[in-house]
Each structure stands twice: as C-alpha cells, then as structure tokens.
Write an enzyme that holds these catalytic residues in place. Structure first.
Site, PDB file in Angstrom:
ATOM      1  N   LYS A 106       0.843  -1.209   0.000  1.00  0.00           N
ATOM      2  CA  LYS A 106       0.000   0.000   0.000  1.00  0.00           C
ATOM      3  C   LYS A 106       0.871   1.248   0.000  1.00  0.00           C
ATOM      4  O   LYS A 106       0.630   2.190  -0.755  1.00  0.00           O
ATOM      5  CB  LYS A 106      -0.932  -0.020   1.220  1.00  0.00           C
ATOM      6  CG  LYS A 106      -2.072  -1.012   1.047  1.00  0.00           C
ATOM      7  CD  LYS A 106      -2.834  -1.277   2.330  1.00  0.00           C
ATOM      8  CE  LYS A 106      -3.874  -2.375   2.091  1.00  0.00           C
ATOM      9  NZ  LYS A 106      -4.520  -2.872   3.301  1.00  0.00           N
ATOM     10  N   GLN A 116      -4.564  -1.555   9.418  1.00  0.00           N
ATOM     11  CA  GLN A 116      -4.530  -2.907   8.855  1.00  0.00           C
ATOM     12  C   GLN A 116      -5.198  -3.899   9.814  1.00  0.00           C
ATOM     13  O   GLN A 116      -4.810  -4.007  10.974  1.00  0.00           O
ATOM     14  CB  GLN A 116      -3.067  -3.309   8.581  1.00  0.00           C
ATOM     15  CG  GLN A 116      -2.908  -4.627   7.865  1.00  0.00           C
ATOM     16  CD  GLN A 116      -3.465  -4.607   6.441  1.00  0.00           C
ATOM     17  OE1 GLN A 116      -3.296  -3.664   5.695  1.00  0.00           O
ATOM     18  NE2 GLN A 116      -4.157  -5.674   6.073  1.00  0.00           N
ATOM     19  N   ASP A 141     -10.979   3.292   4.247  1.00  0.00           N
ATOM     20  CA  ASP A 141     -11.471   1.908   4.152  1.00  0.00           C
ATOM     21  C   ASP A 141     -13.001   1.871   4.141  1.00  0.00           C
ATOM     22  O   ASP A 141     -13.594   0.834   3.819  1.00  0.00           O
ATOM     23  CB  ASP A 141     -10.965   1.090   5.351  1.00  0.00           C
ATOM     24  CG  ASP A 141      -9.881   0.103   4.961  1.00  0.00           C
ATOM     25  OD1 ASP A 141      -9.763  -0.201   3.755  1.00  0.00           O
ATOM     26  OD2 ASP A 141      -9.166  -0.360   5.861  1.00  0.00           O
TER      27      ASP A 141
END
Ligand code: NDP
Length: 299
Positions: A55, A99, A122
């Site tokens: 990422k 994460q 997200d």
C-alpha cells in the site's frame, strides 16, 4: 458455447492508478495539496506486513505522501487510539487505514470508530456505512467498489438485472449489496444459512462470490452468460504439494458457462489497492474543497 470473456483487473487497476497519478500531479501543481495516506500496522503478521508495504509503495508511485506507523503486537489499545487521534488532526494526512485484523486485546470496532469519517479510506466507520446505505456521500470500502467498477466497465447499465452476492461480511458482502442496489439491480444476499444456494445462484445475471471457500461455486450453479466476480483468495495445496491461489468459484467450470469472469489472481485482487488510492485522493479533494474525481459514475 465459447469461453467467457476474462475481466482483467490487473489491466483495469493499472489504468486507474495512471489516472490517479495524473490527478495527484494536477492537485499538487494547481492547488499545492499532496494527498497523504497513513497506514497503521499493529504486530508482525507477515501477510499484513506485505499488504502494508504494498500500500505504501503504491501510494508513493502515484505521487502521494505515505506515512507508515508500525506498533509492536503488545501495543495497548490506548496507544493505538492516541496514534489515530494524532493522524485525525494531522493536515498532511488525508486517508487513514488500520490494517486488520488487530491483536485480540484491541477492540477493532473502537479503533475504526476513532478514525475521522472523512479520513476513513477503508469506509468501515459507521457514519460511512450509514451514508452508503442511505444514499449519502460515503467513503466506500475498497474491494466492493473495485468489483462495482469492473462490473460497470463490462456491463454498463445494470438496471433491472438479478444480482446475487454470496457472503455477508461488513467489508465485502454488505457494501457490495448497497452498490448493486444503487445500480438498480434486484439483489439477493446469500450466506451460510441460505437454502439451495445453487438454485439462488442460477437465477443471477451478476454473481459476486465473497465466501472464502476454495472453488465452492460450481459451473452448473451459474446462469449461462452471467457475469461472475470472484472476490475469494484461497491458498490451496495441490496433490503434488505445490501451492496455488484459487477463488471461491471453480474457474475451469465457470469459464465454460459465464459470459464474463474475473480470474484469481488478476481479477478483483489488484483493484483493492487502486481503489484505496482513489479513496485517498477523494478524501484529500473533499477536505480541501476541490473537485472530486468521480468513480465511473458510481459514488
Ligand atoms: P468472511 O469470512 O468475513 O465472510 C464470509 C461470508 O461467506 C460469510 O457471510 C459467510 O456466511 C459466508 N459463507 C461461508 N460459508 C458459506 C457457505 N458454505 N455457503 C454460503 N455462504 C457461506 O469473509 P470476507 O468477506 O472477509 O472475505 C471473503 C473472501 O474474499 C475471502 O476469500 C477473502 O480472502 C477474500 N477477500 C479478498 C479481497 C481482495 O482484495 N480481493 C479483500 C477482502 C476479502 P455467514 O455470515 O452466515 O457466516
């Protein structure tokens, strides 16, 4: 019958990233804003470390700033929440991603709810979940938005089509349903308690599989000509001991029946990070009140 068209997520995501790179350049040159993505990793899970590294690498490639925060596996919940509050207030950070999964002693939901909704790239914060469901301006979870982009690119208008989403997780299945509803599909959501899943699948013009069970969906579950999006990523061991990645759909059978299908790997997988970058760009645009790049007319 000829084999299904292969929907190439690697190619689509590369094109999307090129477009984002140009938009990031314009934003920097015209408005002196460089989108910044902060990724928080707690612990040393090797798979998570790879995801985080990828990422950050992809963010830098498109000209964004990338901030990596790695905390030890025994970091306290308080420590994680403090870090997020700092990132919420940091003007250089436009997108925050934690994460998952987090170590068990940390309440993931509390962590997600601490992220400012407008930096929640997200799309897991309840504010964004609610906005997506109620038709508002949401940050949309990356994987289902990537699936919707592939569908839109392949099918164009999806109005009135029967769609089935197999799997009802918060990160894939449920937001996928919302996106298909927005496209005016008639949507069925299936899960482990669904009766006669094969018959439900056979009615669908669009089938999205997000189950986590290798090759569970067989060729004779698929309506001839249907478009199949396989979100599953399953690592299996072949009889000779070799390892292989397979989806939730039995590709060898489905490719003979479907009209179009995403492969695994090379279908949905590469879309997720490209959409994360797109969400970061959108967050930066909204935070600085600049024109927001559209997602193929989707959100
Ligand atoms: P979850 O485990 O959170 O959810 C799985 C869903 O599948 C649940 O709703 C479950 O039903 C349902 N399910 C399980 N078994 C069956 C069955 N036999 N019949 C019907 N439904 C069933 O998984 P995720 O949504 O997180 O992920 C799904 C897959 O997608 C995984 O393979 C994952 O690796 C992959 N993935 C890929 C991403 C990418 O970037 N390409 C990103 C995220 C996920 P119930 O709710 O009843 O338990």
């Amino acid at each position: 019958m000829t084999d299904a068209k292969i929907i190439d997520g690697t190619l689509f995501s590369a094109t999307l990233r090129e477009r984002i790179q140009a938009q990031v350049r314009d934003m920097r040159d015209l408005h002196h804003v460089t989108p910044g993505l902060a990724v928080v990793l707690v612990g040393e899970d090797p798979a998570s470390q790879v995801y985080v590294r990828t990422k950050n690498k992809r963010a830098l490639e498109v000209g964004m700033k990338s901030f990596e925060h790695t905390l030890p596996a025994d970091a306290s919940e308080h420590h994680v929440l403090n870090l997020i509050e700092g990132l919420n207030d940091d003007p250089e950070v436009h997108g925050i991603l934690v994460q998952l999964p987090l170590p068990r002693h940390i309440d993931s939901q509390k962590v997600i709810e601490t992220i400012r909704p407008d930096k929640d790239v997200d799309g897991f914060h309840p504010t964004n979940v609610g906005r997506l469901a109620s038709g508002g301006q949401a940050m949309v979870p990356c994987t289902p938005l990537g699936c919707a982009m592939l569908l839109k690119d392949h099918l164009g208008d999806m109005k009135g089509m029967n769609a089935i989403v197999v799997g009802r997780s918060n990160i894939v299945g449920k937001p996928m349903v919302q996106l298909l509803l927005r496209e005016n599909c008639t949507v069925t959501i299936a899960h482990s308690q669904t009766r006669d899943l094969a018959a439900e699948c056979r009615r669908a013009d669009i089938l999205v599989a997000a189950v986590g069970r290798p090759e569970m969906i067989r060729g004779d579950w698929i309506k001839p000509g249907a478009t199949v999006i396989d979100v599953g990523i399953n690592r299996i061991t072949l009889p000779d001991g070799a390892k292989k990645l397979v989806g939730d759909v039995c590709f060898a059978e489905a490719v003979k029946v479907a009209g179009a299908i995403t492969p695994v790997p090379g279908g949905v997988g590469p879309m997720t990070i490209a959409v994360l970058l797109r969400n970061t760009l959108v967050a930066a645009s909204r935070l600085h009140r600049l024109p927001v790049p559209e997602a193929e007319g989707l959100v």
